[in-house]
Design a protein around this motif. Structure first.
Motif, PDB file in Angstrom:
ATOM      1  N   SER A   1       9.792   4.102  12.788  1.00 13.91           N
ATOM      2  CA  SER A   1       9.165   4.946  11.967  1.00 13.91           C
ATOM      3  C   SER A   1       8.724   3.974  10.762  1.00 13.91           C
ATOM      4  O   SER A   1       7.716   4.145  10.264  1.00 13.91           O
ATOM      5  N   LYS A   2       9.751   3.137  10.203  1.00 12.30           N
ATOM      6  CA  LYS A   2       9.445   2.371   9.105  1.00 12.30           C
ATOM      7  C   LYS A   2       8.059   1.240   9.484  1.00 12.30           C
ATOM      8  O   LYS A   2       7.241   1.214   8.836  1.00 12.30           O
ATOM      9  N   LEU A   3       8.124   0.908  10.798  1.00 14.52           N
ATOM     10  CA  LEU A   3       7.120  -0.047  11.097  1.00 14.52           C
ATOM     11  C   LEU A   3       5.697   0.834  11.224  1.00 14.52           C
ATOM     12  O   LEU A   3       4.534   0.202  10.997  1.00 14.52           O
ATOM     13  N   ASN A   4       5.963   2.100  11.723  1.00  9.97           N
ATOM     14  CA  ASN A   4       4.339   2.684  11.939  1.00  9.97           C
ATOM     15  C   ASN A   4       4.206   3.093  10.496  1.00  9.97           C
ATOM     16  O   ASN A   4       2.873   3.130  10.299  1.00  9.97           O
ATOM     17  N   TYR A   5       5.077   3.476   9.537  1.00  9.20           N
ATOM     18  CA  TYR A   5       4.635   3.774   8.038  1.00  9.20           C
ATOM     19  C   TYR A   5       3.966   2.567   7.558  1.00  9.20           C
ATOM     20  O   TYR A   5       2.826   2.454   6.770  1.00  9.20           O
ATOM     21  N   LEU A   6       4.465   1.409   7.701  1.00 12.04           N
ATOM     22  CA  LEU A   6       3.785   0.040   7.305  1.00 12.04           C
ATOM     23  C   LEU A   6       2.596  -0.212   7.842  1.00 12.04           C
ATOM     24  O   LEU A   6       1.446  -0.759   6.943  1.00 12.04           O
ATOM     25  N   ASN A   7       2.404   0.186   9.078  1.00 10.80           N
ATOM     26  CA  ASN A   7       1.253  -0.175   9.664  1.00 10.80           C
ATOM     27  C   ASN A   7       0.149   0.576   9.078  1.00 10.80           C
ATOM     28  O   ASN A   7      -1.276   0.558   8.896  1.00 10.80           O
ATOM     29  N   SER A   8       0.472   1.796   9.089  1.00 12.31           N
ATOM     30  CA  SER A   8      -0.300   2.847   8.378  1.00 12.31           C
ATOM     31  C   SER A   8      -0.847   2.627   7.171  1.00 12.31           C
ATOM     32  O   SER A   8      -2.004   2.786   6.444  1.00 12.31           O
ATOM     33  N   LEU A   9       0.165   2.449   6.221  1.00 13.38           N
ATOM     34  CA  LEU A   9       0.085   1.918   4.930  1.00 13.38           C
ATOM     35  C   LEU A   9      -0.793   0.525   4.697  1.00 13.38           C
ATOM     36  O   LEU A   9      -1.752   0.798   3.891  1.00 13.38           O
ATOM     37  N   GLU A  10      -0.829  -0.457   5.446  1.00 16.29           N
ATOM     38  CA  GLU A  10      -1.664  -1.481   5.480  1.00 16.29           C
ATOM     39  C   GLU A  10      -2.942  -1.093   5.909  1.00 16.29           C
ATOM     40  O   GLU A  10      -3.791  -1.658   5.168  1.00 16.29           O
ATOM     41  N   ASN A  11      -3.223  -0.234   6.773  1.00 19.87           N
ATOM     42  CA  ASN A  11      -4.245   0.131   7.384  1.00 19.87           C
ATOM     43  C   ASN A  11      -5.436   0.803   6.009  1.00 19.87           C
ATOM     44  O   ASN A  11      -6.349   0.639   5.775  1.00 19.87           O
ATOM     45  N   TYR A  12      -4.262   1.799   5.290  1.00 20.41           N
ATOM     46  CA  TYR A  12      -4.922   2.705   4.490  1.00 20.41           C
ATOM     47  C   TYR A  12      -5.294   1.681   3.112  1.00 20.41           C
ATOM     48  O   TYR A  12      -6.411   2.060   2.477  1.00 20.41           O
ATOM     49  N   LEU A  13      -4.333   0.667   2.957  1.00 21.08           N
ATOM     50  CA  LEU A  13      -4.894  -0.342   1.698  1.00 21.08           C
ATOM     51  C   LEU A  13      -6.211  -1.160   1.983  1.00 21.08           C
ATOM     52  O   LEU A  13      -6.900  -1.418   1.113  1.00 21.08           O
ATOM     53  N   LYS A  14      -6.349  -1.155   3.119  1.00 22.28           N
ATOM     54  CA  LYS A  14      -7.462  -2.228   3.704  1.00 22.28           C
ATOM     55  C   LYS A  14      -8.576  -1.309   3.750  1.00 22.28           C
ATOM     56  O   LYS A  14      -9.769  -1.976   3.735  1.00 22.28           O
ATOM     57  N   THR A  15      -8.598  -0.005   3.921  1.00 20.40           N
ATOM     58  CA  THR A  15      -9.720   0.754   4.221  1.00 20.40           C
ATOM     59  C   THR A  15     -10.348   1.822   3.259  1.00 20.40           C
ATOM     60  O   THR A  15     -11.276   2.468   3.057  1.00 20.40           O
ATOM     61  N   GLN A  16      -9.314   2.337   2.309  1.00 21.33           N
ATOM     62  CA  GLN A  16      -9.546   3.231   1.401  1.00 21.33           C
ATOM     63  C   GLN A  16      -9.614   2.644   0.141  1.00 21.33           C
ATOM     64  O   GLN A  16      -8.988   1.681  -0.312  1.00 21.33           O
ATOM     65  N   ASN A  17     -10.114   3.595  -0.990  1.00 19.48           N
ATOM     66  CA  ASN A  17     -10.217   3.247  -2.496  1.00 19.48           C
ATOM     67  C   ASN A  17      -9.348   4.195  -3.245  1.00 19.48           C
ATOM     68  O   ASN A  17      -9.145   3.526  -4.353  1.00 19.48           O
ATOM     69  N   ASP A  18      -9.086   5.279  -2.895  1.00 17.85           N
ATOM     70  CA  ASP A  18      -8.482   6.243  -3.573  1.00 17.85           C
ATOM     71  C   ASP A  18      -6.862   6.107  -3.139  1.00 17.85           C
ATOM     72  O   ASP A  18      -6.456   6.575  -2.117  1.00 17.85           O
ATOM     73  N   TYR A  19      -6.090   5.245  -3.970  1.00 21.66           N
ATOM     74  CA  TYR A  19      -4.590   5.178  -3.637  1.00 21.66           C
ATOM     75  C   TYR A  19      -3.781   6.013  -4.229  1.00 21.66           C
ATOM     76  O   TYR A  19      -2.584   5.863  -4.160  1.00 21.66           O
ATOM     77  N   THR A  20      -4.131   7.133  -4.842  1.00 24.72           N
ATOM     78  CA  THR A  20      -3.460   8.319  -5.282  1.00 24.72           C
ATOM     79  C   THR A  20      -2.677   9.289  -4.206  1.00 24.72           C
ATOM     80  O   THR A  20      -1.898   9.700  -4.549  1.00 24.72           O
ATOM     81  N   LYS A  21      -3.218   8.882  -2.843  1.00 29.57           N
ATOM     82  CA  LYS A  21      -2.620   9.766  -1.940  1.00 29.57           C
ATOM     83  C   LYS A  21      -1.725   9.164  -0.977  1.00 29.57           C
ATOM     84  O   LYS A  21      -1.445   9.724   0.081  1.00 29.57           O
TER      85      LYS A  21
END
Length: 829
Positions: free
Chosen positions: A349-369
Motif C-alpha cells: 500500500s505504501k509503495l502504491n501510494y508512493l508510485n501514485s504520488l510520484e506520478n501525480y507530482l510529475k503530471t499535475q500542477n494543482d498540488y492541493t489535492k
C-alpha cells in the motif's frame, strides 16, 4: 548732481520697491464690510452644505487568527491534517479580505447591488431594512441599472411601479451570470399597478414585491428600488473595507472597519465578511482531510469488492469439499503466513501510494489535492514534511491569484519554491520506495519458505488454506481502511476554523464621523476671510494710483504745499462764492505757504509768477488756478490769471466771458495786450483767456511774444497765475517754467498715477522743474492712507499743511443713486 542726491534717489527707489504692509492693512480695514460680507456668504454656503450632506458612520469588528489544534489529534493518531502556522495566515487573511472573489461572495449573499431609497428633503436616502416592503429579485432575468424605479404603495394589497424613460434602450444586468445587456423600452412614462406577492416580469424589472407586516406608511412617502452594477459595488466595498492588526503585540488580532451612510448595512457587511471568511478558511483547512477521505474511500471500495468475492469463493469451496478445519500445526503456520501477508499488504500500500504520488507530482500542477501519506502508514518525516510544505505553498499561490495579476514576480518566487520542494520530495519518495522494495523482498522470502512446508498437505487442505488466507487478508485490509476512514472523518468533523470573531459589528448608537460640520464652518470662515483679503492684496499690488500723502512722501522729496478737499459746487468760484467753506480755507492756507516760497526766491520784478500744472487732465489744475487767483485778489493783490492751456481752454466759462480773443491773438500779433485783458466781477482779478485754438500751440509758447507779455504784466500786477497744459501729456508746461517763480503740481488722490510722480521727480532732479510743490486735490482724511501724518506739511515740510488739515477734507454731501454708490465703491477697491 552730488553724492547726496544719488543717495536720496536710491533711498526713494528702495522705498518704492518695498511692500507697504501697513498701507495694505489699512486698505483691508477700510474694506471691512466687504470682508464681513464674504465671510457671511461663505458661512451660509457651509450651512447649506452641512444640512444637505448625509451623516457618515464608521463601525468595526474584531477577529483573531489562531492555529487551532484538532482536539482529536494526538501523538497516537495515525492521520495528521495540521500544517502551516499563524504567521503566514495573518497576511493571507488580510489579502483575502481585500480580494474581489471574497467580496463578490459577500455582496451576492447580501444583495447589496439592490438599494431601497426614500425621497428625502434634499436627496434620496438609502433606508435599507427600514423599507416597508421587500423585493425578491429574479436573478435569472435582467434588472435596470442605475435608475431609481418608483414603488408607490396604494394600499395593503396594491402597489404601483412608475418610471419615465428618456431613451429607447436601457442598460440591464442579469445577476446570476453578471451579464450586462441593453433592453428595449418605450420612451415616456411607464406606470402600472400590481398586487403584493405577484410575480412582476417587465423588460426592466423582474421580481416579487412583498409588503412587510405592521408597517405604517404615509401618503407623502415616496419609495424607490435601484439596482447597481455588480462589479462596481464589489469594487467599491473592496476598496472601502479596512483591515489591520490592532497592535504590534497582538498581530493575530485584526480589526475590520467600514465607513458608510447606513449603519445597518455596515453591520451586516462586516459580520457577513467575518462569517464567510471563517467558512472559507475552514473549507481550506479541511481540504487535506477531504482529499485523504476520498483516497481511502476509493481504496476501501476495491477492498470491499475483493472481500465479497473471496467470501463467496470460500463458501463455494466448503460446499464442494466439506473441509471446515485443519490440524493445529497447520493453523499455526497459516497464522504466521497471515502476519507476513499483512506486512506485505501494508508495504505494498505504501509503495502504491508512493508510485501514485510520484506520478501525480510529475503530471499535475494543482498540488492541493494530495492525500495524507499517513493514511497508508507512511511515517517517513521527509515525505510528511514535503507533502505538507508543497500543499501549503500551493494554497498560498492560489490565494495570491485573487489579488495579483499572472506574470507577477511573486508567482515566480512561489513557483521556484514549489519546484524546490517537489524535487526534494521526489528524491525522498525514490529512497523510500527502495527501502520498501527491500522489505517486500524479505517478506516474500519468508512467505515462500512457509508455503514450501505446506506442499505436503492434501490438495483440498492446501486450497482451503489458500482461500482462508486471502479471506483473512481482505478482512484485515477492510478493517484497517474502515478504521482509518472513521478516524479521518472524526478529525475532519472536529476541525474548527482558525478565524474566530471576538467582537461582532453592532450599532450601539455610534456618532457620525462626518460630515465635519465644524470643519466646514472653519473652512468657510478661512475662505470667506482670505478670499477677499487675497483680492484686496492683488488689487493693492496692481493699483498704480496715488491714494494718500504718505505715498507721495515715500516716492518723492518734493514738498506737499497743501490739501484741497472734495467739494461739489456749481462752478469753480468756490473761494469767492463760499468764502467760509473748508475748501476756501484750504486755498488761503496754500496762499500763506506760497509766501515763504516767494520770500526765499525773490524776483527782480515786483510781481511773483505761479505756474499751476498737472500730469493729465482732470486733476483740478484749472480749479486750483482760479481759486488761488481768487484768494490773492480778495487779499488786495492785483492778480491776473493767464489761460496758457491753448489746446483745451477752460477758465473763461466760470467768469461768463467769451474766448474769442485771448493769448493766442496777442502771440500772433492780432491784438494788443490791453485788448485781451478782461476784468472780472471779482475785485483785483483780471484774466486773459487762451483765445481760439491754434494749430501750433507749442511754437507760439516758445516765441518771444510770450516773454514780452509776461514782462509787461509783471509791471502791472502783484501776482501772475499761469494755468498751463498737463505736464504728462505735452511739453508746453516745461517751456513755461522759465517764467515761474514757483510751480504747483496738482495730484488728485485716487486718480493720479504713481508713474507721473516719478516723471516729476526726474524733471525736478534734472533742473527742468524748479521750486515745485505738490498740492493734493480730492483729499479725504482717512487713516488707511494717511496714517502718521497730522499737521505741518508745507513748504520744506514745515508750513501750510496745518490749518485746515481736517477742514480741507470737508465736502458737501450730495445725493447719489444706488448705482452711483456701487460705482464709487468699486472705484475705491
Amino acid at each position: 548732481m552730488d553724492y547726496k542726491d544719488y543717495e536720496d534717489i536710491e533711498t526713494l527707489e528702495s522705498q518704492r520697491v518695498g511692500f507697504d504692509f501697513k498701507g495694505f492693512l489699512f486698505k483691508a480695514l477700510n474694506l471691512w464690510k466687504l470682508v464681513l460680507l464674504c465671510i457671511g456668504v461663505a458661512l451660509v454656503i457651509a450651512y447649506f452644505i452641512n444640512v444637505r450632506k448625509q451623516n457618515i458612520y464608521r463601525l468595526d469588528s474584531l477577529i483573531t487568527i489562531n492555529n487551532d489544534q484538532n482536539p482529536f489529534f494526538t501523538a497516537n493518531t495515525s492521520i495528521s491534517f495540521n500544517w502551516g502556522g499563524v504567521s503566514g495566515k495573518v497576511g493571507s487573511i488580510i489579502t483575502e479580505i481585500k480580494t474581489r472573489s471574497h467580496n463578490e461572495i459577500v455582496i451576492d449573499s447580501l444583495e447589496y447591488y439592490k438599494q431601497y431609497l426614500k425621497e428625502g428633503k434634499y436627496h434620496l436616502e438609502d433606508i435599507y431594512k427600514a423599507a416597508p416592503f421587500e423585493v425578491i429579485t429574479d436573478k435569472a432575468r435582467p434588472q435596470m441599472l442605475g435608475k431609481p424605479i418608483e414603488i408607490k404603495i396604494i394600499d395593503d394589497t396594491v402597489f404601483e411601479i412608475r418610471y419615465e424613460f428618456e431613451t429607447e434602450r436601457v442598460l440591464c444586468q442579469i445577476y446570476d451570470t453578471k451579464e450586462k445587456l441593453n433592453v428595449a423600452v418605450e420612451p415616456g412614462v411607464y406606470s402600472k399597478r400590481f398586487n403584493f406577492g405577484e410575480t412582476v416580469n417587465l423588460p426592466f424589472f423582474n421580481g416579487i414585491v412583498n409588503l412587510k407586516q405592521n408597517t405604517v406608511i404615509s401618503d407623502e412617502d415616496t419609495f424607490f428600488v435601484k439596482y447597481l452594477n455588480f462589479d462596481s459595488v464589489v469594487n467599491n466595498y473592496k476598496n472601502s473595507i479596512n483591515i489591520e492588526p490592532t497592535s504590534r503585540d497582538a498581530s493575530s488580532v485584526l480589526k475590520l472597519s467600514l465607513v458608510g451612510k447606513n449603519k445597518s448595512k455596515i453591520v451586516d457587511f462586516l459580520n457577513a465578511t467575518s462569517a464567510i471568511l471563517s467558512k472559507t478558511e475552514l473549507q481550506r483547512k479541511n481540504l487535506y482531510a477531504t482529499n485523504t477521505i476520498k483516497f481511502i474511500d476509493s481504496s476501501l471500495g476495491a477492498v470491499n469488492t475483493d472481500l465479497k468475492a473471496i467470501t463467496e469463493e470460500m463458501n463455494e469451496f466448503r460446499r464442494s469439499n466439506k473441509v471446515f478445519d485443519v490440524a493445529e500445526e497447520i493453523v499455526q503456520k497459516s497464522d504466521l503466513l497471515k502476519e507476513f501477508d499483512k506486512e506485505k499488504i501494508e508495504e505494498q500500500s505504501k509503495l502504491n501510494y508512493l508510485n501514485s504520488l510520484e506520478n501525480y507530482l510529475k503530471t499535475q500542477n494543482d498540488y492541493t489535492k494530495i492525500s495524507a501519506p499517513s493514511s497508508v502508514g507512511i511515517d517517513e518525516q521527509n515525505i510528511l514534511s514535503g507533502v505538507s510544505n508543497i500543499i501549503g505553498l500551493s494554497v498560498e499561490r492560489r490565494n495570491l491569484e485573487y489579488s495579483t495579476k499572472e506574470g507577477s514576480i511573486l508567482f515566480d518566487e512561489l513557483d521556484r519554491r514549489i519546484e524546490t520542494e517537489k524535487s526534494v520530495l521526489l528524491e525522498a519518495i525514490e529512497v523510500t520506495k527502495q527501502t520498501i522494495g527491500v522489505q517486500l523482498n524479505a517478506i516474500n522470502r519468508k512467505i515462500a519458505n512457509i508455503e514450501s512446508e505446506l506442499l505436503d498437505l492434501p490438495a483440498d487442505q492446501q486450497e482451503y488454506l489458500k482461500i482462508q488466507r486471502k479471506l483473512d487478508l481482505s478482512s484485515e485490509a477492510y478493517n484497517i481502511y474502515q478504521a482509518k476512514r472513521g478516524e479521518a472523518a472524526i478529525v475532519k468533523a472536529a476541525n474548527v476554523s482558525d478565524i474566530t470573531v471576538i467582537d461582532e459589528a453592532k450599532d450601539i448608537g455610534n456618532a457620525p464621523i462626518g460630515p465635519k460640520k465644524s470643519l466646514n464652518y472653519m473652512m468657510a470662515l478661512m475662505i470667506g476671510f482670505f478670499t477677499p483679503m487675497f483680492l484686496i492684496f492683488v488689487i493693492y499690488l496692481l493699483d498704480s494710483t496715488v491714494h494718500g500723502s504718505d505715498e507721495i512722501v515715500k516716492m518723492s522729496k518734493i514738498p506737499i504745499l497743501g490739501l484741497i478737499g472734495k467739494y461739489r459746487y456749481k462752478n469753480n468760484l468756490v473761494a469767492y462764492e463760499k468764502p467760509k467753506s473748508a475748501v476756501a480755507e484750504s486755498f488761503r492756507a496754500i496762499r500763506s505757504s506760497l509766501q515763504f516760497i516767494f520770500k526765499n526766491n525773490p524776483s527782480n520784478n515786483r510781481a511773483n509768477t505761479l505756474m499751476v500744472t498737472s500730469s493729465v487732465s482732470g486733476e483740478g489744475k484749472t480749479f486750483t488756478s482760479i481759486n488761488i487767483a481768487t484768494v490773492y485778489a480778495i487779499s488786495g493783490k492785483r492778480t491776473i490769471l493767464l489761460g496758457l492751456d491753448l489746446r483745451k481752454p477752460k477758465i473763461f466759462d466760470d467768469f461768463d466771458i467769451t474766448n474769442e480773443k485771448g493769448i493766442v491773438n496777442y502771440l500772433i500779433g492780432d491784438s494788443l495786450l490791453e485788448e485781451i485783458i478782461t476784468n472780472t466781477h471779482i475785485e483785483n482779478l483780471d484774466i486773459i483767456p487762451s483765445g481760439p485754438i491754434p494749430p501750433n500751440p507749442s511754437e507760439l509758447l516758445m516765441g518771444d511774444k510770450l516773454k514780452e507779455m509776461v514782462s509787461l504784466l509783471k509791471e502791472q500786477y502783484d501776482i501772475i497765475i499761469l494755468d498751463t497744459p498737463p505736464l504728462g501729456l505735452v511739453t508746453d508746461a516745461l517751456e513755461l517754467t522759465q517764467y515761474a517763480d514757483a510751480t504747483i503740481f496738482m495730484v488728485r488722490l485716487d486718480y493720479t498715477k504713481k508713474g507721473m510722480l516719478q516723471l516729476v521727480n526726474a524733471k525736478h532732479r534734472s533742473g527742468e522743474l524748479k521750486n515745485v510743490s505738490f498740492v493734493l486735490n480730492f483729499y479725504k482724511h482717512k487713516s488707511n492712507h494717511n496714517y502718521g501724518y497730522g499737521y505741518g506739511y508745507g513748504y520744506g515740510y514745515g508750513y501750510g499743511y496745518g490749518y485746515g488739515t481736517y477742514g480741507n477734507a470737508y465736502h458737501e454731501k450730495d445725493d447719489q443713486s444706488v448705482f452711483g454708490r456701487i460705482k464709487n465703491f468699486v472705484k475705491r477697491l
